[in-house]
Design a protein around this motif. Structure first.
Motif, PDB file in Angstrom:
ATOM      1  N   ALA A 198       1.056  -1.184   0.056  1.00 13.18           N
ATOM      2  CA  ALA A 198       0.058   0.015  -0.011  1.00 13.18           C
ATOM      3  C   ALA A 198       0.975   1.140  -0.188  1.00 13.18           C
ATOM      4  O   ALA A 198       0.665   2.291   0.762  1.00 13.18           O
ATOM      5  CB  ALA A 198      -0.872  -0.116   1.278  1.00 13.18           C
ATOM      6  N   GLY A 199       1.712   1.325  -1.001  1.00 16.33           N
ATOM      7  CA  GLY A 199       2.757   2.374  -1.145  1.00 16.33           C
ATOM      8  C   GLY A 199       1.929   3.366  -1.865  1.00 16.33           C
ATOM      9  O   GLY A 199       0.694   3.203  -2.480  1.00 16.33           O
ATOM     10  N   VAL A 200       2.943   4.099  -2.749  1.00 19.02           N
ATOM     11  CA  VAL A 200       2.582   5.048  -3.550  1.00 19.02           C
ATOM     12  C   VAL A 200       1.872   4.408  -4.881  1.00 19.02           C
ATOM     13  O   VAL A 200       0.697   4.780  -5.307  1.00 19.02           O
ATOM     14  CB  VAL A 200       3.717   6.223  -4.150  1.00 19.02           C
ATOM     15  CG1 VAL A 200       3.121   7.159  -5.007  1.00 19.02           C
ATOM     16  CG2 VAL A 200       4.582   6.592  -2.805  1.00 19.02           C
ATOM     17  N   ILE A 201       2.596   3.287  -5.518  1.00 17.34           N
ATOM     18  CA  ILE A 201       2.054   2.900  -6.681  1.00 17.34           C
ATOM     19  C   ILE A 201       0.843   1.907  -6.335  1.00 17.34           C
ATOM     20  O   ILE A 201      -0.158   1.957  -6.991  1.00 17.34           O
ATOM     21  CB  ILE A 201       3.196   1.812  -7.253  1.00 17.34           C
ATOM     22  CG1 ILE A 201       4.293   2.565  -7.654  1.00 17.34           C
ATOM     23  CG2 ILE A 201       2.722   1.007  -8.268  1.00 17.34           C
ATOM     24  CD1 ILE A 201       5.534   1.858  -8.304  1.00 17.34           C
ATOM     25  N   GLY A 202       0.764   1.307  -5.218  1.00 19.44           N
ATOM     26  CA  GLY A 202      -0.450   0.343  -4.591  1.00 19.44           C
ATOM     27  C   GLY A 202      -1.567   1.344  -4.820  1.00 19.44           C
ATOM     28  O   GLY A 202      -2.605   0.862  -5.346  1.00 19.44           O
ATOM     29  N   LEU A 203      -1.510   2.509  -3.845  1.00 21.38           N
ATOM     30  CA  LEU A 203      -2.546   3.266  -4.041  1.00 21.38           C
ATOM     31  C   LEU A 203      -3.067   3.846  -5.219  1.00 21.38           C
ATOM     32  O   LEU A 203      -4.273   4.249  -5.582  1.00 21.38           O
ATOM     33  CB  LEU A 203      -2.226   4.341  -2.901  1.00 21.38           C
ATOM     34  CG  LEU A 203      -2.270   3.854  -1.619  1.00 21.38           C
ATOM     35  CD1 LEU A 203      -1.615   4.926  -0.643  1.00 21.38           C
ATOM     36  CD2 LEU A 203      -3.355   3.317  -1.000  1.00 21.38           C
ATOM     37  N   GLU A 204      -2.197   4.406  -6.131  1.00 22.93           N
ATOM     38  CA  GLU A 204      -2.409   5.004  -7.366  1.00 22.93           C
ATOM     39  C   GLU A 204      -3.048   4.114  -8.462  1.00 22.93           C
ATOM     40  O   GLU A 204      -4.343   4.240  -8.937  1.00 22.93           O
ATOM     41  CB  GLU A 204      -1.132   5.623  -8.057  1.00 22.93           C
ATOM     42  CG  GLU A 204      -0.777   6.912  -7.462  1.00 22.93           C
ATOM     43  CD  GLU A 204       0.191   7.649  -7.991  1.00 22.93           C
ATOM     44  OE1 GLU A 204       0.834   8.658  -7.595  1.00 22.93           O
ATOM     45  OE2 GLU A 204       0.900   7.122  -8.985  1.00 22.93           O
ATOM     46  N   LEU A 205      -2.372   2.701  -8.303  1.00 31.57           N
ATOM     47  CA  LEU A 205      -2.770   1.772  -9.534  1.00 31.57           C
ATOM     48  C   LEU A 205      -3.958   1.199  -9.022  1.00 31.57           C
ATOM     49  O   LEU A 205      -5.138   0.686  -9.522  1.00 31.57           O
ATOM     50  CB  LEU A 205      -1.889   0.944  -9.977  1.00 31.57           C
ATOM     51  CG  LEU A 205      -0.794   1.717 -10.689  1.00 31.57           C
ATOM     52  CD1 LEU A 205       0.250   0.635 -11.411  1.00 31.57           C
ATOM     53  CD2 LEU A 205      -1.342   2.331 -12.014  1.00 31.57           C
ATOM     54  N   LEU A 219      -2.759  -5.405   0.168  1.00 40.05           N
ATOM     55  CA  LEU A 219      -2.270  -6.131   1.149  1.00 40.05           C
ATOM     56  C   LEU A 219      -0.901  -5.588   1.531  1.00 40.05           C
ATOM     57  O   LEU A 219       0.027  -5.201   0.722  1.00 40.05           O
ATOM     58  CB  LEU A 219      -1.821  -7.493   0.906  1.00 40.05           C
ATOM     59  CG  LEU A 219      -3.021  -8.377   0.278  1.00 40.05           C
ATOM     60  CD1 LEU A 219      -2.652  -9.829   0.001  1.00 40.05           C
ATOM     61  CD2 LEU A 219      -3.923  -8.689   1.554  1.00 40.05           C
ATOM     62  N   GLU A 220      -0.782  -5.053   2.949  1.00 36.70           N
ATOM     63  CA  GLU A 220       0.342  -4.179   3.249  1.00 36.70           C
ATOM     64  C   GLU A 220       0.785  -4.760   4.393  1.00 36.70           C
ATOM     65  O   GLU A 220       0.199  -5.088   5.463  1.00 36.70           O
ATOM     66  CB  GLU A 220      -0.264  -2.695   3.533  1.00 36.70           C
ATOM     67  CG  GLU A 220       0.997  -1.885   4.444  1.00 36.70           C
ATOM     68  CD  GLU A 220       2.300  -1.684   3.774  1.00 36.70           C
ATOM     69  OE1 GLU A 220       2.428  -1.246   2.530  1.00 36.70           O
ATOM     70  OE2 GLU A 220       3.250  -1.863   4.210  1.00 36.70           O
ATOM     71  N   ALA A 221       2.095  -5.142   4.475  1.00 37.73           N
ATOM     72  CA  ALA A 221       2.793  -5.726   5.415  1.00 37.73           C
ATOM     73  C   ALA A 221       2.794  -4.895   6.755  1.00 37.73           C
ATOM     74  O   ALA A 221       2.844  -5.615   7.702  1.00 37.73           O
ATOM     75  CB  ALA A 221       4.383  -6.186   5.069  1.00 37.73           C
ATOM     76  N   LEU A 222       3.123  -3.673   6.569  1.00 30.25           N
ATOM     77  CA  LEU A 222       3.014  -2.865   7.855  1.00 30.25           C
ATOM     78  C   LEU A 222       1.919  -2.763   8.485  1.00 30.25           C
ATOM     79  O   LEU A 222       0.877  -2.900   8.079  1.00 30.25           O
ATOM     80  CB  LEU A 222       3.765  -1.517   7.644  1.00 30.25           C
ATOM     81  CG  LEU A 222       5.462  -1.438   6.923  1.00 30.25           C
ATOM     82  CD1 LEU A 222       5.690   0.006   6.639  1.00 30.25           C
ATOM     83  CD2 LEU A 222       6.231  -2.312   8.094  1.00 30.25           C
ATOM     84  N   ILE A 286       5.992  -3.375  -4.102  1.00 31.86           N
ATOM     85  CA  ILE A 286       6.491  -3.514  -2.535  1.00 31.86           C
ATOM     86  C   ILE A 286       7.714  -2.484  -2.902  1.00 31.86           C
ATOM     87  O   ILE A 286       8.541  -2.853  -2.004  1.00 31.86           O
ATOM     88  CB  ILE A 286       6.952  -4.760  -2.130  1.00 31.86           C
ATOM     89  CG1 ILE A 286       8.006  -5.537  -3.229  1.00 31.86           C
ATOM     90  CG2 ILE A 286       5.658  -5.526  -2.122  1.00 31.86           C
ATOM     91  CD1 ILE A 286       8.442  -6.821  -2.403  1.00 31.86           C
ATOM     92  N   GLY A 287       8.158  -1.668  -3.867  1.00 32.17           N
ATOM     93  CA  GLY A 287       9.100  -0.933  -3.842  1.00 32.17           C
ATOM     94  C   GLY A 287      10.228  -1.103  -5.034  1.00 32.17           C
ATOM     95  O   GLY A 287       9.747  -2.000  -5.841  1.00 32.17           O
ATOM     96  N   ARG A 288      11.038  -0.382  -5.076  1.00 35.64           N
ATOM     97  CA  ARG A 288      11.990  -0.508  -6.428  1.00 35.64           C
ATOM     98  C   ARG A 288      13.401  -0.530  -5.938  1.00 35.64           C
ATOM     99  O   ARG A 288      13.600   0.031  -4.950  1.00 35.64           O
ATOM    100  CB  ARG A 288      11.680   0.650  -7.362  1.00 35.64           C
ATOM    101  CG  ARG A 288      10.230   0.625  -8.041  1.00 35.64           C
ATOM    102  CD  ARG A 288      10.209   1.901  -8.833  1.00 35.64           C
ATOM    103  NE  ARG A 288      11.014   1.857 -10.116  1.00 35.64           N
ATOM    104  CZ  ARG A 288      10.814   1.311 -11.327  1.00 35.64           C
ATOM    105  NH1 ARG A 288       9.756   0.582 -11.641  1.00 35.64           N
ATOM    106  NH2 ARG A 288      11.558   1.547 -12.114  1.00 35.64           N
ATOM    107  N   SER A 364       6.614  15.303  -1.879  1.00 38.24           N
ATOM    108  CA  SER A 364       5.964  14.091  -2.542  1.00 38.24           C
ATOM    109  C   SER A 364       4.488  14.263  -2.705  1.00 38.24           C
ATOM    110  O   SER A 364       3.914  15.082  -1.898  1.00 38.24           O
ATOM    111  CB  SER A 364       6.156  13.141  -1.095  1.00 38.24           C
ATOM    112  OG  SER A 364       7.513  12.914  -0.597  1.00 38.24           O
ATOM    113  N   VAL A 365       4.050  13.628  -3.678  1.00 41.11           N
ATOM    114  CA  VAL A 365       2.657  13.764  -4.143  1.00 41.11           C
ATOM    115  C   VAL A 365       2.084  12.382  -4.361  1.00 41.11           C
ATOM    116  O   VAL A 365       2.835  11.718  -5.007  1.00 41.11           O
ATOM    117  CB  VAL A 365       2.622  14.606  -5.319  1.00 41.11           C
ATOM    118  CG1 VAL A 365       0.899  14.581  -5.573  1.00 41.11           C
ATOM    119  CG2 VAL A 365       3.033  16.153  -5.190  1.00 41.11           C
ATOM    120  N   ILE A 366       0.875  11.909  -3.818  1.00 39.60           N
ATOM    121  CA  ILE A 366       0.437  10.628  -4.390  1.00 39.60           C
ATOM    122  C   ILE A 366      -1.003  11.187  -4.963  1.00 39.60           C
ATOM    123  O   ILE A 366      -1.804  11.860  -4.474  1.00 39.60           O
ATOM    124  CB  ILE A 366      -0.004   9.783  -3.020  1.00 39.60           C
ATOM    125  CG1 ILE A 366       1.393   9.534  -2.198  1.00 39.60           C
ATOM    126  CG2 ILE A 366      -0.507   8.359  -3.548  1.00 39.60           C
ATOM    127  CD1 ILE A 366       1.059   8.868  -1.101  1.00 39.60           C
TER     128      ILE A 366
END
Ligand code: FAD
Ligand code: NAD
Length: 484
Positions: A198-205, A219-222, A286-288, A364-366
């Motif tokens: 549930a990071g930037v990509i997860g929320l946008e896409l 599904l977010e691990a944290l 989950i990140g890059r 930072s922008v989402i």
């Protein structure tokens, strides 16, 4: 008009060679050419249709295509749910996904071809193929036809970018388990979609496909939602996402993903124990990680850190004379605008000019709805620093413009120091937050106080008045909000 390069050159000798033509590399090349240096920019990006294109992740598979789909899907969603409130009756908003994707692809094509036009105008030589630093001042270029040449340059800028992290328990397996690039190019709306992260990509896409009709589980691990953001902002955003139907499950650790007959069985554990989820598509976001494959010959002296980032100082020097590195392949947030400013800084430093990046004020922008944007410290960070502070919050519910736009979710929040009133952070969740944050970035760049913002005239009725009123609220002097 092309700038005249300083160094007369044969075709294989340049003042500057940039390896990577993404948003960090191509601005570095253009600014170096503006500084009258001879420049080549090497890029190997190949699109799924087999065409090569400059622009890197951002233009081809990141910022631009995602924003195109976010815009289209939001319009579709609003046409369905909101138009009637405005008194606009449409019989039925129908989705034409093929046209939506065609538009996305066409924007990408126009923007990436635009880079070649910019290069031509500036006098940058584009080279399509692979670049490898052999030694300081020496670059091996393998053209797209496989032919190799050794190029020389006094300065080499490494801008090789990043690539998605693969999850061992859910390895990529197209078309069912994909990365963000795959998720931008779905040709049908999945009925059930799982997004891991549930990071930037997860929320946008996740938002894009939810608006287009998918059931989306994130599904977010944290255990916390958007741990990097101000938690008051994160809580407000999560409330709205849930209301929209985005099923965000926190503390969810994915243990497996099995593909069978076009369905993916995802297993994960959370506070309640083992869980199962059947979906049609999975997006892993989950990140890059930094991408440096075959970029460096063995003895260049350029070092990587333990996470694979190219080691640099605050001016993006690698420590090897004449070798610099910028963008996602070095430390710092993986953002196009951060890479761009690093590229410009390096090109100016190479030319003997002033160059600096203020890492403390990177916005930072989402790009969800409501949009989320911030700059500077979160309230949690200010509290942890021990500095006494004050906060001002202004809800968009009290903004005339937001009401006129039918977009009253969220608020603007200003954090300022108690002692000298310096603005320490600005956090906005609401309509066009990504545009509004620019004012805060400028204010912080000039070390403005909250009083400076309070005394700045904001046009009425605009969304920017919310930032103005939040600054006033920091001193309990808001005019347009009874809860000040
Ligand atoms: P990249 O854009 O990855 O470019 C690197 C280029 O170098 C690539 O073209 C690659 O092919 C090439 N290359 C690598 N190695 C070599 C080599 N040896 N020889 C030749 N060429 C090579 N950021 C934002 O700020 N805003 C957003 O809205 C945003 N949205 C995003 C959405 C998605 C879905 C994704 C995935 C990312 C998004 N990002 C966004 C992040 C942004 O895309 C990156 O921060 C940015 O692209 C990094 O720029 P870069 O130039 O460092 O690397
Ligand atoms: P991210 O770091 O933003 O989010 C990854 C999320 O996945 C985190 O919340 C993390 O806790 C979670 N996670 C990690 N491992 C997990 C696991 N095993 N199971 C479940 N969750 C897990 O990364 P991203 O969303 O992949 O984006 C990558 C980069 O691209 C980011 O650095 C971001 O800055 C950039 N990006 C920026 C924008 C933008 O500026 N609007 C848009 C998209 C991407």
């Amino acid at each position: 008009m092309a700038n005249e390069p300083q160094t007369p050159r044969n075709s294989d000798t340049y003042d500057v060679i940039v390896i990577g033509g993404g948003p960090a590399g191509y601005p570095a090349a253009i600014r170096a050419a503006q500084n009258k240096l001879s420049v080549a920019c090497i890029d190997e990006w190949k699109n799924r249709d087999g065409t090569y294109a400059f622009g890197g992740t951002c233009l081809n598979a990141g910022c631009i295509p995602s924003k195109a789909l976010l815009e289209s899907s939001e319009l579709y969603h609003r046409a369905q749910g909101e138009f009637a409130t405005h008194g606009i009756r449409i019989s039925e908003a129908k989705l034409d996904l093929a046209q939506m994707q065609k538009r996305r692809a066409s924007i990408v094509r126009t923007m990436t071809q635009g880079i070649l036009a910019l290069f031509k105008a500036a006098g940058v030589t584009p080279l399509t193929g692979h670049g490898k630093l052999l030694a300081p001042g020496k670059v091996e270029f393998t053209a797209s036809d496989g032919k190799k040449r050794t190029l020389s340059a006094k300065n080499v800028v490494l801008a090789s970018g990043s690539t998605p992290i693969e999850l061992r328990s859910a390895p990529f397996k197209a078309p069912e388990i994909v990365d963000s690039w795959g998720a931008l190019e779905f040709d049908a709306v999945p009925k059930r979609l799982a997004v891991i992260g549930a990071g930037v990509i997860g929320l946008e896409l996740g938002s894009v496909w939810l608006r287009l009709g998918a059931e989306v589980v994130v599904l977010e691990a944290l255990p916390e939602f958007l741990a990097i953001a101000d938690q008051q902002l994160a809580k407000e955003a999560l409330k709205h996402f849930k209301k929209q139907g985005l099923d965000v499950r926190l503390g969810a650790k994915v243990t497996g993903a099995k593909v069978a007959g076009g369905t993916v069985e995802v297993t994960y554990t959370d506070a309640q124990g083992e869980q199962r989820l059947s979906v049609d598509r999975v997006v892993v976001a989950i990140g890059r990680r930094p991408y440096t494959q075959d970029l460096l010959a063995p003895a260049t002296g350029v070092q990587l850190d333990e996470r694979g980032f190219i080691k640099v100082d605050e001016h993006c020097r690698t420590g090897v004379e004449g070798v610099w590195a910028v963008g996602d392949c070095v430390r710092g947030p993986m953002l196009a605008h951060k890479g761009k400013e690093e590229g410009v800084m390096v090109a100016d430093l190479i030319a003997g000019l002033y160059g600096e990046v203020n890492y403390k004020v990177i916005p930072s922008v989402i790009y969800t709805a409501p949009e989320i944007a911030w700059v500077g410290q979160t309230e949690e960070q200010v509290r942890a620093s021990g500095r006494a502070y004050k906060t001002g919050v202004f809800p968009f519910l009290a903004s005339g413009r937001a009401r006129a736009m039918e977009q009253t979710a969220g608020f603007a929040k200003v954090l300022a120091a108690q002692d000298d009133d310096e603005i320490l952070g600005v956090h906005i969740v609401g309509p066009l937050a990504g545009e509004l944050i620019a004012e805060a970035v400028l204010a912080m760049e000039y070390s403005a106080s909250s009083e400076d913002l309070q005394r700045t005239i904001h046009a009425h009725p605009t969304l920017s008045e919310a930032v103005h009123e939040a600054a006033l609220a920091a001193d309990k002097r808001a005019i347009d909000n009874i809860n000040r």
